[in-house]
Design a protein around this motif. Structure first.
Motif, PDB file in Angstrom:
ATOM      1  N   LEU A  86       0.833  -1.206   0.000  1.00  0.00           N
ATOM      2  CA  LEU A  86       0.000   0.000   0.000  1.00  0.00           C
ATOM      3  C   LEU A  86       0.872   1.262   0.000  1.00  0.00           C
ATOM      4  N   VAL A  87       1.902   1.284   0.814  1.00  0.00           N
ATOM      5  CA  VAL A  87       2.817   2.431   0.873  1.00  0.00           C
ATOM      6  C   VAL A  87       3.490   2.620  -0.482  1.00  0.00           C
ATOM      7  N   TYR A  88       4.003   1.534  -1.050  1.00  0.00           N
ATOM      8  CA  TYR A  88       4.665   1.632  -2.355  1.00  0.00           C
ATOM      9  C   TYR A  88       3.680   2.123  -3.426  1.00  0.00           C
ATOM     10  N   GLY A  89       2.470   1.591  -3.420  1.00  0.00           N
ATOM     11  CA  GLY A  89       1.464   2.007  -4.396  1.00  0.00           C
ATOM     12  C   GLY A  89       1.124   3.481  -4.283  1.00  0.00           C
ATOM     13  N   ILE A  90       1.004   3.987  -3.070  1.00  0.00           N
ATOM     14  CA  ILE A  90       0.689   5.407  -2.877  1.00  0.00           C
ATOM     15  C   ILE A  90       1.840   6.276  -3.379  1.00  0.00           C
ATOM     16  N   TRP A  91       3.078   5.871  -3.102  1.00  0.00           N
ATOM     17  CA  TRP A  91       4.223   6.627  -3.625  1.00  0.00           C
ATOM     18  C   TRP A  91       4.218   6.643  -5.149  1.00  0.00           C
ATOM     19  N   PHE A  92       3.933   5.488  -5.756  1.00  0.00           N
ATOM     20  CA  PHE A  92       3.951   5.426  -7.220  1.00  0.00           C
ATOM     21  C   PHE A  92       2.821   6.252  -7.826  1.00  0.00           C
ATOM     22  N   VAL A  93       1.632   6.210  -7.237  1.00  0.00           N
ATOM     23  CA  VAL A  93       0.512   7.019  -7.735  1.00  0.00           C
ATOM     24  C   VAL A  93       0.870   8.503  -7.641  1.00  0.00           C
ATOM     25  N   SER A  94       1.534   8.902  -6.568  1.00  0.00           N
ATOM     26  CA  SER A  94       1.972  10.301  -6.444  1.00  0.00           C
ATOM     27  C   SER A  94       2.916  10.681  -7.578  1.00  0.00           C
ATOM     28  N   ASP A  95       3.855   9.791  -7.903  1.00  0.00           N
ATOM     29  CA  ASP A  95       4.777  10.056  -9.004  1.00  0.00           C
ATOM     30  C   ASP A  95       4.038  10.163 -10.333  1.00  0.00           C
ATOM     31  N   CYS A  96       3.047   9.304 -10.535  1.00  0.00           N
ATOM     32  CA  CYS A  96       2.262   9.351 -11.774  1.00  0.00           C
ATOM     33  C   CYS A  96       1.492  10.660 -11.886  1.00  0.00           C
ATOM     34  N   LEU A  97       0.861  11.072 -10.801  1.00  0.00           N
ATOM     35  CA  LEU A  97       0.098  12.327 -10.836  1.00  0.00           C
ATOM     36  C   LEU A  97       1.004  13.524 -11.104  1.00  0.00           C
ATOM     37  N   ALA A  98       2.241  13.470 -10.626  1.00  0.00           N
ATOM     38  CA  ALA A  98       3.182  14.556 -10.873  1.00  0.00           C
ATOM     39  C   ALA A  98       3.543  14.649 -12.360  1.00  0.00           C
ATOM     40  N   LYS A  99       3.415  13.551 -13.092  1.00  0.00           N
ATOM     41  CA  LYS A  99       3.728  13.544 -14.529  1.00  0.00           C
ATOM     42  C   LYS A  99       2.592  14.108 -15.383  1.00  0.00           C
ATOM     43  N   ILE A 100       1.377  14.169 -14.833  1.00  0.00           N
ATOM     44  CA  ILE A 100       0.218  14.629 -15.601  1.00  0.00           C
ATOM     45  C   ILE A 100       0.100  16.141 -15.474  1.00  0.00           C
ATOM     46  N   ARG A 101       0.200  16.828 -16.587  1.00  0.00           N
ATOM     47  CA  ARG A 101       0.049  18.290 -16.592  1.00  0.00           C
ATOM     48  C   ARG A 101      -1.434  18.637 -16.580  1.00  0.00           C
ATOM     49  N   PRO A 102      -1.814  19.758 -15.964  1.00  0.00           N
ATOM     50  CA  PRO A 102      -3.238  20.117 -15.860  1.00  0.00           C
ATOM     51  C   PRO A 102      -3.971  20.227 -17.201  1.00  0.00           C
ATOM     52  N   GLY A 103      -3.301  20.629 -18.262  1.00  0.00           N
ATOM     53  CA  GLY A 103      -3.972  20.760 -19.551  1.00  0.00           C
ATOM     54  C   GLY A 103      -3.731  19.592 -20.486  1.00  0.00           C
ATOM     55  N   ALA A 104      -3.126  18.519 -19.994  1.00  0.00           N
ATOM     56  CA  ALA A 104      -2.751  17.393 -20.844  1.00  0.00           C
ATOM     57  C   ALA A 104      -3.964  16.577 -21.280  1.00  0.00           C
ATOM     58  N   SER A 105      -3.940  16.156 -22.534  1.00  0.00           N
ATOM     59  CA  SER A 105      -4.980  15.250 -23.024  1.00  0.00           C
ATOM     60  C   SER A 105      -4.674  13.842 -22.509  1.00  0.00           C
ATOM     61  N   LEU A 106      -5.627  12.947 -22.664  1.00  0.00           N
ATOM     62  CA  LEU A 106      -5.425  11.564 -22.228  1.00  0.00           C
ATOM     63  C   LEU A 106      -4.232  10.945 -22.946  1.00  0.00           C
ATOM     64  N   ARG A 107      -4.083  11.229 -24.226  1.00  0.00           N
ATOM     65  CA  ARG A 107      -2.984  10.651 -24.999  1.00  0.00           C
ATOM     66  C   ARG A 107      -1.628  11.114 -24.451  1.00  0.00           C
ATOM     67  N   GLU A 108      -1.486  12.406 -24.185  1.00  0.00           N
ATOM     68  CA  GLU A 108      -0.233  12.939 -23.652  1.00  0.00           C
ATOM     69  C   GLU A 108       0.061  12.359 -22.266  1.00  0.00           C
ATOM     70  N   ALA A 109      -0.964  12.319 -21.422  1.00  0.00           N
ATOM     71  CA  ALA A 109      -0.784  11.796 -20.064  1.00  0.00           C
ATOM     72  C   ALA A 109      -0.440  10.309 -20.095  1.00  0.00           C
ATOM     73  N   THR A 110      -1.073   9.565 -20.997  1.00  0.00           N
ATOM     74  CA  THR A 110      -0.788   8.136 -21.105  1.00  0.00           C
ATOM     75  C   THR A 110       0.669   7.922 -21.489  1.00  0.00           C
ATOM     76  N   LYS A 111       1.153   8.712 -22.420  1.00  0.00           N
ATOM     77  CA  LYS A 111       2.550   8.593 -22.840  1.00  0.00           C
ATOM     78  C   LYS A 111       3.492   8.846 -21.664  1.00  0.00           C
ATOM     79  N   ASP A 112       3.270   9.917 -20.919  1.00  0.00           N
ATOM     80  CA  ASP A 112       4.152  10.270 -19.803  1.00  0.00           C
ATOM     81  C   ASP A 112       4.083   9.254 -18.665  1.00  0.00           C
ATOM     82  N   VAL A 113       2.873   8.867 -18.306  1.00  0.00           N
ATOM     83  CA  VAL A 113       2.695   7.957 -17.172  1.00  0.00           C
ATOM     84  C   VAL A 113       3.169   6.542 -17.519  1.00  0.00           C
TER      85      VAL A 113
END
Length: 192
Positions: A86-113
């Motif tokens: 659970l701890v590892y998963g929460i850290w990883f989700v935080s890292d993923c959210l940091a990669k998603i820009r507020p104006g990013a489309s699903l395609r751009e976010a999918t590529k980054d994440v």
């Protein structure tokens, strides 16, 4: 008020452990060292999780369900092996959210994440870069380390896919502000 711990700490049968990191079965199509749980019947939308009493409910559903509540805590008491995942998963989700820009489309976010999820150069317990080595035991040998790396890669890919489905559940135009508001939060003051 204490942080939320995993309900899988008392799961029967007990999961296989490498060091003290658990290898729980997952509901996934991503190849890895654990067997896959069945998908719910009838199928659910991509951004939904099965009921916790269902045999299809897995620890990654719980990571996503508890992420926003647990992110606010700087202290977390580990009650069992599932809490380590659970701890590892929460850290990883935080890292993923940091990669998603507020104006990013699903395609751009999918590529980054997905680039983050597919990167095989990540720390495992016992590595000097691992954030909490005092709470995690390292694998015994190189073979166990490779199995753990494969499992963690499987977890990363599946979590990234499920997170993207939730962040973009209202369409692919822009991400949910309710998820992105957690990008600056650091669970336990640490990150991967």
């Amino acid at each position: 008020m204490p942080a939320y711990n995993s309900v899988f700490n008392t799961a029967e049968p007990a999961p296989r452990l490498i060091g003290n990191f658990p290898l729980f079965p997952l509901r996934t199509k991503v190849r890895g060292p654990v067997y896959a749980l069945p998908f719910p019947d009838p199928p659910l939308a991509a951004h939904e999780s099965p009921d916790p009493s269902s045999e299809s409910y897995d620890v990654l559903d719980e990571v996503l369900a508890l992420f926003r509540a647990n992110t606010f805590f700087r202290n977390f008491e580990i009650h069992g092996p599932a809490d380590r995942l659970l701890v590892y998963g929460i850290w990883f989700v935080s890292d993923c959210l940091a990669k998603i820009r507020p104006g990013a489309s699903l395609r751009e976010a999918t590529k980054d994440v997905m680039n983050l999820a597919l990167d095989l150069n990540f720390a495992i317990p016992g590595d000097p870069a691992w954030p909490l080595n005092q709470m995690y035991e390292p694998p015994r040998d190189r073979q166990e380390a490779e199995v753990l790396r494969q499992y963690m890669s499987q977890v990363r890919q599946e979590l990234a896919t499920r997170l993207l489905a939730r962040v973009y559940d209202e369409g692919d135009a822009k991400p949910s502000k309710w998820w992105l508001s957690f990008t600056k939060r650091k669970f336990m003051g640490k990150g991967l």
